[in-house]
Design a protein around this motif. Sequence first.
Motif, PDB file in Angstrom:
ATOM      1  N   LEU A   4      16.504 -22.294   7.403  1.00 53.54           N
ATOM      2  CA  LEU A   4      15.358 -21.835   7.764  1.00 53.54           C
ATOM      3  C   LEU A   4      15.473 -20.568   8.587  1.00 53.54           C
ATOM      4  CD1 LEU A   4      13.691 -25.064   9.181  1.00 53.54           C
ATOM      5  CD2 LEU A   4      12.980 -23.913   7.167  1.00 53.54           C
ATOM      6  N   GLN A   5      16.599 -20.363   9.188  1.00 57.78           N
ATOM      7  CA  GLN A   5      17.044 -19.124  10.145  1.00 57.78           C
ATOM      8  C   GLN A   5      17.236 -18.165   9.016  1.00 57.78           C
ATOM      9  OE1 GLN A   5      20.073 -20.766  12.560  1.00 57.78           O
ATOM     10  NE2 GLN A   5      18.647 -19.995  14.426  1.00 57.78           N
ATOM     11  N   LEU A   6      17.730 -18.174   7.784  1.00 58.63           N
ATOM     12  CA  LEU A   6      17.973 -17.168   6.933  1.00 58.63           C
ATOM     13  C   LEU A   6      16.824 -16.855   6.063  1.00 58.63           C
ATOM     14  CD1 LEU A   6      21.699 -18.402   5.867  1.00 58.63           C
ATOM     15  CD2 LEU A   6      21.054 -16.440   7.206  1.00 58.63           C
ATOM     16  N   ILE A   7      15.817 -17.493   6.296  1.00 60.36           N
ATOM     17  CA  ILE A   7      14.479 -17.192   5.413  1.00 60.36           C
ATOM     18  C   ILE A   7      14.295 -15.718   5.468  1.00 60.36           C
ATOM     19  CG2 ILE A   7      11.972 -17.381   5.247  1.00 60.36           C
ATOM     20  CD1 ILE A   7      12.476 -20.244   5.670  1.00 60.36           C
ATOM     21  N   PRO A   8      14.029 -15.046   6.667  1.00 63.46           N
ATOM     22  CA  PRO A   8      13.852 -13.647   6.928  1.00 63.46           C
ATOM     23  C   PRO A   8      14.765 -12.794   5.949  1.00 63.46           C
ATOM     24  CG  PRO A   8      13.747 -14.492   9.007  1.00 63.46           C
ATOM     25  CD  PRO A   8      14.266 -15.639   8.019  1.00 63.46           C
ATOM     26  N   VAL A   9      16.128 -13.095   6.182  1.00 64.37           N
ATOM     27  CA  VAL A   9      17.071 -12.594   5.208  1.00 64.37           C
ATOM     28  C   VAL A   9      16.861 -12.606   3.909  1.00 64.37           C
ATOM     29  CG1 VAL A   9      19.833 -12.199   4.746  1.00 64.37           C
ATOM     30  CG2 VAL A   9      18.786 -12.690   7.288  1.00 64.37           C
ATOM     31  N   VAL A  10      16.735 -13.793   3.313  1.00 64.31           N
ATOM     32  CA  VAL A  10      16.547 -13.889   1.882  1.00 64.31           C
ATOM     33  C   VAL A  10      15.309 -13.138   1.341  1.00 64.31           C
ATOM     34  CG1 VAL A  10      15.959 -15.876   0.137  1.00 64.31           C
ATOM     35  CG2 VAL A  10      17.746 -16.265   2.019  1.00 64.31           C
ATOM     36  N   LEU A  11      14.256 -13.335   2.103  1.00 64.92           N
ATOM     37  CA  LEU A  11      13.020 -12.705   1.825  1.00 64.92           C
ATOM     38  C   LEU A  11      13.160 -11.112   1.751  1.00 64.92           C
ATOM     39  CD1 LEU A  11      10.187 -14.728   3.401  1.00 64.92           C
ATOM     40  CD2 LEU A  11      10.762 -14.733   1.267  1.00 64.92           C
ATOM     41  N   SER A  12      13.902 -10.621   2.524  1.00 62.91           N
ATOM     42  CA  SER A  12      14.030  -9.186   2.691  1.00 62.91           C
ATOM     43  C   SER A  12      14.995  -8.831   1.549  1.00 62.91           C
ATOM     44  CB  SER A  12      14.848  -8.870   3.987  1.00 62.91           C
ATOM     45  OG  SER A  12      13.995  -8.925   5.054  1.00 62.91           O
ATOM     46  N   LEU A  13      15.897  -9.576   1.246  1.00 63.18           N
ATOM     47  CA  LEU A  13      16.992  -9.116   0.165  1.00 63.18           C
ATOM     48  C   LEU A  13      16.147  -9.221  -1.375  1.00 63.18           C
ATOM     49  CD1 LEU A  13      20.266 -10.778   1.016  1.00 63.18           C
ATOM     50  CD2 LEU A  13      19.758  -8.346   1.129  1.00 63.18           C
ATOM     51  N   VAL A  83       1.953   4.013   3.838  1.00 70.19           N
ATOM     52  CA  VAL A  83       2.834   4.133   4.987  1.00 70.19           C
ATOM     53  C   VAL A  83       2.713   2.899   5.751  1.00 70.19           C
ATOM     54  CG1 VAL A  83       3.070   5.397   7.127  1.00 70.19           C
ATOM     55  CG2 VAL A  83       2.512   6.396   4.950  1.00 70.19           C
ATOM     56  N   ALA A  84       1.693   2.245   5.916  1.00 73.46           N
ATOM     57  CA  ALA A  84       1.641   1.180   6.840  1.00 73.46           C
ATOM     58  C   ALA A  84       2.616   0.136   6.236  1.00 73.46           C
ATOM     59  CB  ALA A  84       0.333   0.464   7.036  1.00 73.46           C
ATOM     60  N   ILE A  85       2.625  -0.321   4.838  1.00 75.13           N
ATOM     61  CA  ILE A  85       3.084  -1.510   4.208  1.00 75.13           C
ATOM     62  C   ILE A  85       4.624  -1.151   4.248  1.00 75.13           C
ATOM     63  CG2 ILE A  85       3.500  -2.551   2.038  1.00 75.13           C
ATOM     64  CD1 ILE A  85       0.331  -2.124   1.599  1.00 75.13           C
ATOM     65  N   LEU A  86       4.872   0.092   3.927  1.00 76.68           N
ATOM     66  CA  LEU A  86       6.507   0.342   3.549  1.00 76.68           C
ATOM     67  C   LEU A  86       7.200   0.466   4.912  1.00 76.68           C
ATOM     68  CD1 LEU A  86       6.840   2.847   0.614  1.00 76.68           C
ATOM     69  CD2 LEU A  86       7.013   0.353   0.698  1.00 76.68           C
ATOM     70  N   ALA A  87       6.217   0.848   6.086  1.00 79.79           N
ATOM     71  CA  ALA A  87       6.741   0.911   7.488  1.00 79.79           C
ATOM     72  C   ALA A  87       7.096  -0.612   7.711  1.00 79.79           C
ATOM     73  CB  ALA A  87       6.043   1.690   8.369  1.00 79.79           C
ATOM     74  N   ALA A  88       6.215  -1.578   7.599  1.00 81.91           N
ATOM     75  CA  ALA A  88       6.311  -2.889   7.941  1.00 81.91           C
ATOM     76  C   ALA A  88       7.327  -3.456   7.226  1.00 81.91           C
ATOM     77  CB  ALA A  88       5.243  -3.590   7.630  1.00 81.91           C
ATOM     78  N   VAL A  89       7.607  -3.061   6.000  1.00 81.94           N
ATOM     79  CA  VAL A  89       8.755  -3.600   5.257  1.00 81.94           C
ATOM     80  C   VAL A  89      10.023  -3.321   5.545  1.00 81.94           C
ATOM     81  CG1 VAL A  89       9.972  -3.865   2.914  1.00 81.94           C
ATOM     82  CG2 VAL A  89       7.312  -4.210   2.859  1.00 81.94           C
ATOM     83  N   ALA A  90      10.432  -1.853   6.007  1.00 86.49           N
ATOM     84  CA  ALA A  90      11.466  -1.139   6.485  1.00 86.49           C
ATOM     85  C   ALA A  90      11.742  -1.858   7.755  1.00 86.49           C
ATOM     86  CB  ALA A  90      11.371   0.336   6.549  1.00 86.49           C
ATOM     87  N   VAL A  91      10.825  -2.059   9.004  1.00 86.02           N
ATOM     88  CA  VAL A  91      11.107  -2.645  10.011  1.00 86.02           C
ATOM     89  C   VAL A  91      11.742  -4.180   9.984  1.00 86.02           C
ATOM     90  CG1 VAL A  91      10.004  -3.457  12.253  1.00 86.02           C
ATOM     91  CG2 VAL A  91       9.769  -1.204  11.279  1.00 86.02           C
ATOM     92  N   LEU A  92      10.763  -4.954   8.936  1.00 84.66           N
ATOM     93  CA  LEU A  92      11.098  -6.534   8.791  1.00 84.66           C
ATOM     94  C   LEU A  92      12.488  -6.322   8.296  1.00 84.66           C
ATOM     95  CD1 LEU A  92       7.528  -7.733   7.870  1.00 84.66           C
ATOM     96  CD2 LEU A  92       8.929  -8.135  10.116  1.00 84.66           C
ATOM     97  N   THR A  93      12.888  -5.619   7.288  1.00 88.36           N
ATOM     98  CA  THR A  93      14.106  -5.648   6.732  1.00 88.36           C
ATOM     99  C   THR A  93      15.217  -5.320   7.856  1.00 88.36           C
ATOM    100  OG1 THR A  93      13.253  -4.911   4.677  1.00 88.36           O
ATOM    101  CG2 THR A  93      15.793  -4.744   4.956  1.00 88.36           C
ATOM    102  N   GLY A  94      15.015  -4.312   8.602  1.00 87.09           N
ATOM    103  CA  GLY A  94      16.017  -4.108   9.621  1.00 87.09           C
ATOM    104  C   GLY A  94      16.144  -5.094  10.710  1.00 87.09           C
TER     105      GLY A  94
END
Length: 115
Positions: A4-13, A83-94
Amino acid sequence: MIALQLIPVVLSLLVLGAHFLRAQNLIMVGLVAGLLLLLAVPRRWAARLVQVALVLGAAEWTITLIRLAAWRAQAGQPYLRLVAILAAVAVLTGFSALVFRTERLRRWYRGGDAS
């Protein structure tokens, strides 16, 4: 609980892999797939490698954001939503890289102690 803790990592990848697949960069798609498999390796170096990849992924999203926004602006097309979408994706990935700083994942990637 670790899964469960790795879900953000998996989704980002996965999103990063889809980005490279759309660009037809199969080498990078393969590397991202390898990173997904690496999440199952309970070693500190594996966690650090995935963290570095996520930070580099955030940089890739930022570069993509700049390029696409500039292209759309130059073409006179709307670009604010992009810009809003890609900025959100960049921030969440980071920020996904920070998941490895939780105590449970620190223990897991220290050598397999998942308790």
